[in-house]
Design an enzyme around this catalytic site. Structure first.
Site, PDB file in Angstrom:
ATOM      1  N   THR A 195       0.833  -1.205   0.000  1.00 30.50           N
ATOM      2  CA  THR A 195       0.000   0.000   0.000  1.00 30.50           C
ATOM      3  C   THR A 195       0.862   1.246   0.000  1.00 30.50           C
ATOM      4  OG1 THR A 195      -1.730  -1.053   1.272  1.00 30.50           O
ATOM      5  CG2 THR A 195      -1.543   1.326   1.542  1.00 30.50           C
ATOM      6  N   THR A 213      -4.681   1.550  -2.100  1.00 30.58           N
ATOM      7  CA  THR A 213      -4.172   0.192  -2.296  1.00 30.58           C
ATOM      8  C   THR A 213      -5.122  -0.656  -3.140  1.00 30.58           C
ATOM      9  OG1 THR A 213      -3.294  -1.710  -1.050  1.00 30.58           O
ATOM     10  CG2 THR A 213      -5.360  -0.803  -0.272  1.00 30.58           C
ATOM     11  N   THR A 246       0.727  -0.049   6.687  1.00 36.58           N
ATOM     12  CA  THR A 246       0.796  -0.988   5.575  1.00 36.58           C
ATOM     13  C   THR A 246       0.999  -2.391   6.164  1.00 36.58           C
ATOM     14  OG1 THR A 246       1.956  -1.554   3.506  1.00 36.58           O
ATOM     15  CG2 THR A 246       3.287  -0.625   5.271  1.00 36.58           C
TER      16      THR A 246
HETATM   17  N1  ASP Z   1      -2.822  -2.922   4.256  1.00 39.84           N
HETATM   18  C1  ASP Z   1      -3.208  -3.450   2.983  1.00 39.84           C
HETATM   19  C2  ASP Z   1      -4.409  -4.318   3.129  1.00 39.84           C
HETATM   20  O1  ASP Z   1      -4.485  -5.075   4.079  1.00 39.84           O
HETATM   21  C3  ASP Z   1      -2.127  -4.246   2.334  1.00 39.84           C
HETATM   22  C4  ASP Z   1      -0.866  -3.496   2.068  1.00 39.84           C
HETATM   23  O2  ASP Z   1      -0.310  -2.803   2.867  1.00 39.84           O
HETATM   24  O3  ASP Z   1      -0.428  -3.584   0.937  1.00 39.84           O
HETATM   25  O4  ASP Z   1      -5.247  -4.277   2.272  1.00 39.84           O
END
Ligand code: ASP
Length: 340
Positions: A195, A213, A246
Site C-alpha cells: 500500500t 491500495t 501498511t
Molecule cells: N494494508 C493493505 C491491506 O491489508 C495491504 C498493504 O499494505 O499492501 O489491504
C-alpha cells in the site's frame, strides 16, 4: 484558500485560548497541554513521508506542491496518484494484483488537518480512487462509499471506467491459480502487498494524509482491508500528528492502529515510540504475529518522523528540503516466517 483556512483556524484558536482558563485547557488532553511539547518550534517543514520504495516517486510529485508552499492535501493526493497510475506498482491502482476471482478492487482514503475525511472501498475500474475519496469528503455528507455505489459516484463526477487488470498482473493471477496455493487468509509477504500511505506537513503547518491500495493479492472477493478505514490505515489530527499503515490490514484494524499511534503522540510519545507501541500491541494481542508484516509511519505536527514495523523489510521514503531518500525502518521481530 489555505490562508483563509489558517486565518479562520488561527482566530478560533486565539479566541478559544483566551476564553478557556489554563487549568481547563490542561485537563482537555490535547498536545497543547504537554509542557515539553509546547515549547518546540516547527522547524522541519515542509516534509512528506510515504511507504515503500514507490514512495520516492510519489514524494517527488507531492514535493512539487509542497516546495511552492502549496496545501498538504493537494500534495498527498497528487503524490499517491503517481503510484495509482503506475502499472509496475502491483499493489496500488492500475496494475494492482487482483482478488482470488480475478477482479482488481481498490480501497483508499484521505484526511485533512481539521479531521475531514473521505473514503472509497471495494471499488472497481476507476484508476484514481484517492481522488474519488477526496470528492466523497468534499461533495457528500458521508465519509465512505463502497463497491458499485462508489463507482457510480465516480462516473457521475467525470471519472472514466477503465480495465485495471494489466497483462502482467493477469499472468501472475493465472500462475497463482495454477499453483493451487490458495490460502483462505492470504499472508502478506514482500510480493503481494505494498500500500502507499503518505503524510505531509506543509509550509503553513497543515498536516494531511492519504492511503491507497489494491489490498492483499488473492483476497476474497469483497474483502476490504485497513487502508480505506479512518483510524486503521490512516488517521490525522492536525493538532497532534498523523499515521499511516501498511501490511496485513486485518491486524491493523483489530488495534485501530493509526488512531492508537496518534493518541500515543498526543500523550507526548515521539513518532517512533508511538509506532513501536502500536507494533507491541499487535505482538501482545495477536498470537500469530510471527506470520505477517505490519509497518507504521508517523509524522507529528513539528515535522518529526518515526516508523516501526513488525518484521524486517519495511522501508519508507522521506522528502524534505535536503533530499528524497529511502530509509529502512526499525523493526520488532529478529526472525519471522515472512522475512526474506
Ligand atoms: N494494508 C493493505 C491491506 O491489508 C495491504 C498493504 O499494505 O499492501 O489491504
Amino acid at each position: 484558500m489555505t490562508s483563509r483556512r489558517n486565518f479562520i483556524k488561527g482566530s478560533i484558536v486565539v479566541a478559544s485560548l483566551a476564553a478557556v482558563p489554563a487549568i481547563f485547557n490542561k485537563s482537555y488532553g490535547n498536545s497543547l497541554s504537554e509542557p515539553g511539547i509546547r515549547r518546540k518550534r516547527i522547524r522541519n517543514k515542509p516534509v512528506v513521508v510515504s511507504t515503500w520504495k514507490h514512495g520516492l516517486a510519489a514524494n517527488e510529485a507531492a514535493w512539487e506542491i509542497l516546495s511552492q508552499d502549496g496545501y498538504a492535501l493537494d500534495a498527498v493526493e497528487r503524490g499517491v496518484r503517481v503510484s495509482e497510475g503506475d502499472p509496475d506498482v502491483t499493489s496500488v491502482g492500475y496494475g494492482g494484483l487482483p482478488d482470488r476471482d480475478g477482479y482488481v478492487t481498490l480501497d483508499a482514503c484521505i484526511m485533512d488537518e481539521t479531521g475531514n475525511c473521505g473514503s472509497v472501498s471495494f471499488m472497481e475500474n476507476i484508476k484514481h480512487p484517492i481522488s474519488v475519496a477526496r470528492l466523497v469528503m468534499e461533495k457528500t455528507p458521508h465519509i465512505m462509499l463502497s463497491g458499485i455505489g462508489a463507482q457510480e459516484f465516480a462516473l457521475s463526477n467525470g471519472f472514466k471506467k477503465e480495465d485495471l487488470l494489466t497483462y502482467e498482473s493477469k499472468l501472475r493471477w493465472e500462475e497463482w491459480m495454477r499453483s493451487q496455493n490458495f490460502h483462505p487468509e492470504p499472508t502478506p509477504d514482500e510480493e503481494n502487498h505494498d500500500t502507499i500511505g503518505m503524510l505531509a506537513l506543509d509550509h503553513d503547518g497543515n498536516l494531511c494524509g492519504a492511503c491507497t491500495t489494491s489490498g492483499l493479492a488473492w483476497k476474497y472477493h469483497g474483502r476490504v482491508g485497513d487502508s480505506p478505514i479512518i483510524g486503521a490505515g490512516l488517521f490525522v489530527d492536525g493538532d497532534v500528528g498523523g499515521a499511516v499503515a501498511t501490511g496485513r490490514g486485518e491486524s491493523v484494524i483489530k488495534i485501530a492502529g493509526t488512531h492508537l499511534i496518534v493518541e500515543f503522540m498526543r500523550q507526548g510519545k515521539s513518532p517512533e515510540k508511538a509506532c513501536r507501541m502500536a507494533v507491541e500491541r499487535i505482538v501482545n494481542k495477536q498470537k500469530d504475529h510471527q506470520d505477517f508484516q505490519v509497518g507504521f509511519i508517523a509524522l507529528n505536527k513539528y515535522g518529526e518522523v518515526g516508523t516501526y514495523s513488525l518484521a524486517r523489510g519495511f522501508e519508507y521514503a522521506l522528502q524534505n528540503h535536503k533530499e528524497n531518500k529511502l530509509i529502512k525502518s526499525p523493526y520488532y521481530l529478529k526472525y519471522n516466517n515472512t522475512s526474506k
